[in-house]
Design an enzyme around this catalytic site. Structure first.
Site, mmCIF file in Angstrom:
data_model
loop_
_atom_site.group_PDB
_atom_site.id
_atom_site.type_symbol
_atom_site.label_atom_id
_atom_site.label_comp_id
_atom_site.label_asym_id
_atom_site.label_seq_id
_atom_site.Cartn_x
_atom_site.Cartn_y
_atom_site.Cartn_z
ATOM 1 C CG HIS A 302 -9.516 -13.594 -12.433
ATOM 2 N ND1 HIS A 302 -8.272 -13.280 -11.589
ATOM 3 C CD2 HIS A 302 -9.403 -14.685 -12.622
ATOM 4 C CE1 HIS A 302 -7.268 -14.727 -11.074
ATOM 5 N NE2 HIS A 302 -8.209 -15.322 -11.526
ATOM 6 C CG ASP A 359 -12.120 -22.422 -14.844
ATOM 7 O OD1 ASP A 359 -11.094 -23.403 -15.042
ATOM 8 O OD2 ASP A 359 -12.208 -21.515 -13.988
HETATM 9 N N1 ACO Z 1 -21.045 -12.636 -14.315
HETATM 10 C C1 ACO Z 1 -21.758 -11.269 -14.496
HETATM 11 N N2 ACO Z 1 -21.094 -10.410 -13.122
HETATM 12 C C2 ACO Z 1 -20.457 -10.651 -12.896
HETATM 13 C C3 ACO Z 1 -18.906 -12.110 -12.875
HETATM 14 C C4 ACO Z 1 -19.815 -12.627 -13.553
HETATM 15 N N3 ACO Z 1 -18.997 -13.810 -13.732
HETATM 16 N N4 ACO Z 1 -18.312 -11.418 -12.298
HETATM 17 C C5 ACO Z 1 -17.827 -10.497 -11.656
HETATM 18 N N5 ACO Z 1 -19.371 -9.745 -11.634
HETATM 19 C C6 ACO Z 1 -19.888 -8.621 -10.940
HETATM 20 C C7 ACO Z 1 -20.274 -8.577 -9.943
HETATM 21 O O1 ACO Z 1 -21.450 -9.602 -9.822
HETATM 22 C C8 ACO Z 1 -19.895 -7.279 -9.474
HETATM 23 O O2 ACO Z 1 -21.475 -6.313 -9.965
HETATM 24 P P1 ACO Z 1 -22.067 -5.402 -9.607
HETATM 25 O O3 ACO Z 1 -20.481 -3.819 -9.566
HETATM 26 O O4 ACO Z 1 -22.112 -4.584 -9.540
HETATM 27 O O5 ACO Z 1 -21.873 -5.713 -7.731
HETATM 28 C C9 ACO Z 1 -18.786 -6.868 -9.903
HETATM 29 O O6 ACO Z 1 -18.581 -8.085 -11.452
HETATM 30 C C10 ACO Z 1 -17.377 -6.880 -9.943
HETATM 31 O O7 ACO Z 1 -16.675 -8.714 -9.097
HETATM 32 P P2 ACO Z 1 -16.910 -8.919 -7.769
HETATM 33 O O8 ACO Z 1 -17.779 -10.146 -7.473
HETATM 34 O O9 ACO Z 1 -16.352 -7.839 -6.689
HETATM 35 O O10 ACO Z 1 -15.296 -10.019 -8.677
HETATM 36 P P3 ACO Z 1 -14.543 -10.850 -7.325
HETATM 37 O O11 ACO Z 1 -13.224 -10.161 -7.506
HETATM 38 O O12 ACO Z 1 -15.224 -11.047 -5.760
HETATM 39 O O13 ACO Z 1 -14.824 -12.122 -8.040
HETATM 40 C C11 ACO Z 1 -14.876 -14.374 -9.248
HETATM 41 C C12 ACO Z 1 -14.338 -12.756 -9.133
HETATM 42 C C13 ACO Z 1 -14.804 -14.652 -8.421
HETATM 43 C C14 ACO Z 1 -14.572 -14.950 -10.064
HETATM 44 C C15 ACO Z 1 -16.332 -13.948 -10.295
HETATM 45 O O14 ACO Z 1 -16.099 -12.881 -11.020
HETATM 46 C C16 ACO Z 1 -17.359 -15.057 -10.507
HETATM 47 O O15 ACO Z 1 -17.893 -15.275 -9.948
HETATM 48 N N6 ACO Z 1 -17.164 -15.585 -11.791
HETATM 49 C C17 ACO Z 1 -17.438 -16.611 -12.490
HETATM 50 C C18 ACO Z 1 -16.947 -17.595 -12.044
HETATM 51 C C19 ACO Z 1 -15.129 -18.212 -12.302
HETATM 52 O O16 ACO Z 1 -15.545 -18.325 -13.456
HETATM 53 N N7 ACO Z 1 -14.965 -19.108 -11.594
HETATM 54 C C20 ACO Z 1 -13.333 -18.794 -11.470
HETATM 55 C C21 ACO Z 1 -12.022 -17.622 -11.881
HETATM 56 S S1 ACO Z 1 -10.905 -18.215 -12.337
HETATM 57 C C22 ACO Z 1 -10.356 -19.194 -11.628
HETATM 58 O O17 ACO Z 1 -10.429 -19.076 -10.296
HETATM 59 C C23 ACO Z 1 -9.577 -20.708 -12.017
#
Ligand code: ACO
Length: 425
Positions: A302, A359
């Site tokens: 998140h 979620d």
């Molecule tokens: N699975 C694996 N790796 C992840 C995940 C995940 N679910 N989420 C983040 N990461 C990793 C990224 O690849 C990144 O890795 P790095 O440092 O090696 O590059 C690191 O964790 C940081 O993540 P960010 O991309 O900076 O997180 P951001 O704040 O941009 O994105 C998000 C947040 C979109 C929620 C992301 O965590 C994600 O895609 N989660 C899966 C989808 C999801 O569950 N969305 C619902 C969110 S809640 C809502 O909107 C209701």
């Protein structure tokens, strides 16, 4: 005051302190006085407004609507009551609640010509596409909504909250070729939605109080989450002067994506995929960690919560209760649990502060309620509607509001001149 030193000049910027002591630097004069803008790709560190609706402390896992902890509201309130709270800023007294729920009832029936709109969609149309289109279409039946007359807001807001569930249930019924069913004035919001989804003219849906309570709680948990992607979209669209329905229709589109509201569907698809695949949870987690084919652990991570998401804890407990009661196969829940246990103890997820978000368990709740997979995100949109409406109201009532207009750093071609096609290589 914060001091920014640039090109041998010092700019003093006011420091803004919020109600919960969170701090921001007001850089609104930066460009005018220095020629610089701030660059914050994806708005990770940008406050776009002051808001009095929802407070989140992502490090402590705190979520409050208008000061009330989400845990208390989820356990004690109803969706309609919390919707009133989020929109109007206080819990309603008896009279206010009766007026509000009266408006929800008065405006629950769709104009009959919506039938024709639905008929224009193919049977397999995604319900989120239909929902967004239909919410936008509502303004055709109430043209005065375009005047954004705030004195008419109560009626427009109630109409939207009431009709979004009718639009959603009708989209489902049309997609499976079944007749639509009208809401009953005496039923609660959640009860009415289940009735419209699952009753038939010749066979009423048998209500189960635990199912109604679970849906009520699900909707409350989704009502607002401050400046997330869809809510920022609603505010951005509203800032141009767009009407309430148009702004919220845009919110539905933003919510649809799999990184936002679409994640609830994506989680259950992921769980089903693992269930039917010839690899185990550990191997799946390894694929995620290796970033193989962009595989993510859906329902994890998140932008704001860097500790647990309080909504996910409530939903996790509810999912266990519902599966137990329904005697349903809890294979997917077990896979989810195994994934969570594994990830929460794995260095990749610990380092990046990735926890289950709202979620991760909400799709399983939807499944236990019998909601079809392609309607999961629609349910999120129904829950989020009062939040979007509250943000539209907050923005529209701000006498200092201006159109949202981010800046950019241009990285394209510098000046070049047109050549006729015959001279191009
Ligand atoms: N699975 C694996 N790796 C992840 C995940 C995940 N679910 N989420 C983040 N990461 C990793 C990224 O690849 C990144 O890795 P790095 O440092 O090696 O590059 C690191 O964790 C940081 O993540 P960010 O991309 O900076 O997180 P951001 O704040 O941009 O994105 C998000 C947040 C979109 C929620 C992301 O965590 C994600 O895609 N989660 C899966 C989808 C999801 O569950 N969305 C619902 C969110 S809640 C809502 O909107 C209701």
């Amino acid at each position: 005051m914060a001091k920014i030193e640039l090109d041998n000049m010092i700019l003093e910027c006011p420091v803004i302190v919020g109600a919960e002591k969170e701090k921001a630097i007001d850089i609104s004069e930066l460009r005018a006085k220095t020629g610089y803008i701030t660059l914050d790709d994806s708005f990770s560190n940008t406050g776009s407004c002051k808001s009095a609706i929802t407070y989140i402390d992502g490090d402590k896992g705190i979520l409050r609507y208008r000061g009330y902890p989400i845990e208390e509201l989820a356990a004690k309130s109803s969706f309609a009551e919390t919707a009133f709270l989020v929109i109007y800023g206080h819990l309603p007294n008896k009279e206010e609640y009766s007026r509000f729920s009266g408006l929800l009832t008065d405006y629950e029936i769709l104009n009959e010509s919506f039938k024709h709109h639905y008929e224009g969609f193919p049977n397999n149309a995604p319900p989120m596409a239909m929902l967004s289109a239909m919410i936008n279409a509502l303004s055709c039946y109430q043209p005065e909504v375009n005047n954004n007359d705030i004195s008419k807001f109560d009626v427009s807001a109630a109409r939207l909250i009431s009709q979004v569930r009718v639009l959603a249930a009708s989209a489902y019924k049309m997609s499976v070729g079944l007749p639509t069913v009208f809401p009953y004035p005496e039923m609660s919001y959640a009860e009415n939605f289940l009735h419209m989804m699952f009753s038939l003219p010749n066979r009423p849906y048998e209500m189960d109080q635990d199912i109604i309570d679970a849906l009520n709680m699900f909707l409350i948990l989704h009502i607002d989450h401050e400046q997330n992607c869809s809510t920022s979209t609603v505010r951005l669209v509203a800032s141009s002067g767009a009407n309430l329905y148009a702004s919220c229709a845009a919110g539905v589109c933003a919510l649809w994506g799999r990184l936002h509201g679409g994640a609830n569907q994506a989680v259950v698809e992921m769980l089903n995929h693992i269930k039917n695949a010839d690899y185990n949870v550990k191997e799946f987690i390894d694929m995620v960690k290796n970033k193989k084919n962009g595989v993510k652990l859906m329902g994890f991570g998140h932008r704001v919560y860097k500790n647990f998401d309080p909504r996910s804890k409530i939903l996790q407990a509810a999912a266990h209760k519902l599966f137990k009661k329904a005697g349903q196969s809890d294979e997917l829940l077990s896979i989810a649990q195994e994934l969570a246990d594994y990830a929460l103890n794995d260095e990749y997820f610990i380092e990046r502060k990735l926890y289950p978000n709202v979620d991760f368990y909400s799709g399983l709740i939807m499944q236990a309620l019998g909601i079809p997979l392609n309607m999961f995100t629609v349910l999120f949109a129904i829950g989020r509607m009062p939040g979007w409406i509250a943000h539209w109201k907050e923005l529209s009532e701000n006498p200092k509001r201006r159109i949202y207009r981010p800046r950019q750093i241009y990285v394209g071609e510098t000046l070049r001149h047109y050549e006729p096609m015959s001279m191009r290589g």
